[in-house]
Design an enzyme around this catalytic site. Sequence first.
Site, PDB file in Angstrom:
ATOM      1  N   ASP B  11       0.882  -1.164   0.000  1.00 17.76           N
ATOM      2  CA  ASP B  11       0.000   0.000   0.000  1.00 17.76           C
ATOM      3  C   ASP B  11       0.917   1.211   0.000  1.00 17.76           C
ATOM      4  OD1 ASP B  11      -2.153  -1.687   0.158  1.00 17.76           O
ATOM      5  OD2 ASP B  11      -2.414  -1.464   2.319  1.00 17.76           O
ATOM      6  N   ASP B 130     -13.761  -5.204  -2.040  1.00 22.59           N
ATOM      7  CA  ASP B 130     -13.603  -5.129  -0.578  1.00 22.59           C
ATOM      8  C   ASP B 130     -14.935  -5.553   0.029  1.00 22.59           C
ATOM      9  OD1 ASP B 130     -11.051  -4.119  -0.944  1.00 22.59           O
ATOM     10  OD2 ASP B 130     -11.684  -2.022  -0.796  1.00 22.59           O
TER      11      ASP B 130
END
Lengths: 213, 251
Positions: B11, B130
């Site tokens: 990330d 997600d």
Amino acid sequence: MIALVDYGAGNLTSVRKALSALGAEYQTPATPEACAGMTGLIVPGVGHFDATRALDDRWRAALVDAVRAGTPLLGICVGMQWLFEGSAEAPDVPGIGLLPGRCERLHGDGARRLKVPHVGWNSLDAPPAPARTHQGSTSRLMNGLAGGSQVYFTHSFAAPVTEDCVAATTHVDTFAAAVERDLVFGVQFHPEKSSDVGLHMLGNFLAVCAGGR
Amino acid sequence: MLSKRVIACMDVRDGQVVKGVKFQQLQHAGDPAALARRYNVEGIDEVVVLDITATLESRQALARTIHAVAQEIFLPLTVGGGIRSEDDAATAVDAGADKVSLNTAALRTPGLITTLANRYGSQAVIVAIDAKRHGERFAVYVRSGTTAAERDAVEWAREAESRGAGEILLTSMDRDGTRAGFDCELTAAVSEAVNIPVIASGGAGGFEHFAEVFTRGAADAALAASIFHYAESSVSDLKQYLRRQGIPVRL
């Protein structure tokens, strides 16, 4: 100097990077005529067989002439499939036909959870008959690679195991992972994304380019 | 036999790798190119770079990050986070990405999946989902997990496949950063509903979690971030373990 044929099918960044890492000089010929006089030819490709439509009769003639004049040719992924007579993915788009056979869609197997597209790392195995290497013939492309070496694939269509097959891979079907016939070479996997094994194989091709037949 | 893939995710914010817990509490975890170099040596199968801020400035920084990471690896590289248009995808691909991962934009503009699949091939288009448990079902969230999309994860994965996605990157928001193990029920539910590979994400803590998600979870690949970033676990040790469990991996 290696000619990297750009026909707009995906990006050549990783192939360029791999060639640079191996110390090879390359350029992307703007016209078919510019393929003459090169030490090697690479036809890369990801995506759809239909994209090879951009390689028109002039390109085909130039590449066939270059191979006849002694220049090694390597097709990668769709570029390898294009070396054959055609593909079920785009039946009205002929391949260059330097190798006999047609590419067909891979079969999945729901019960064994084997999916299509075939994506990921799979092994390069000794091909079965009728492959010439099955009869003891050696491969320059696979030279120095251990049996079972793993490489990165991402595709839904594949070439059959013919006498030109020098490495086979099985994903429900057994298909040609690498082919070799005189100065014509092809790999279904992506050597530029297959870590050390892929670079080794590209190095073998460059050695053929440097040494002629 | 096709190997199960072990994928390292970074990330990235402002050119640095960060890691949070349940999408919050971000901590710095290092330089992307340096991490990529280590992963390449250790035998990771793929690298994913997710831009978690995706502002205009960070997107320009992202192109530099992608380029720097791509220089370090001869492995498939996926880029996601803030890819909202064909131009954004082209920027990522031109910088060296082999695949782009769409999340919020795919739900808002599902046609973008097809547009990119036609341009780059399905193999280059990942749809990231997600998901969070809502009773027996799995609900889709967007905007970095802040907004309910009012969609069911299994049904959305099927639609993404039909629109041309080549893989599904499935993150359990309940497990993200917890190290409590992947959500095997979520992963199996999606993996059994589609015919494209599913990458499980969220919750990797120990080697046994990978074995579970590759068997009970029916995952084709498993992604982790923190356990690799801090070099707590070496990728090669993980793969040796998986092979001893009878799971096909690349060593």
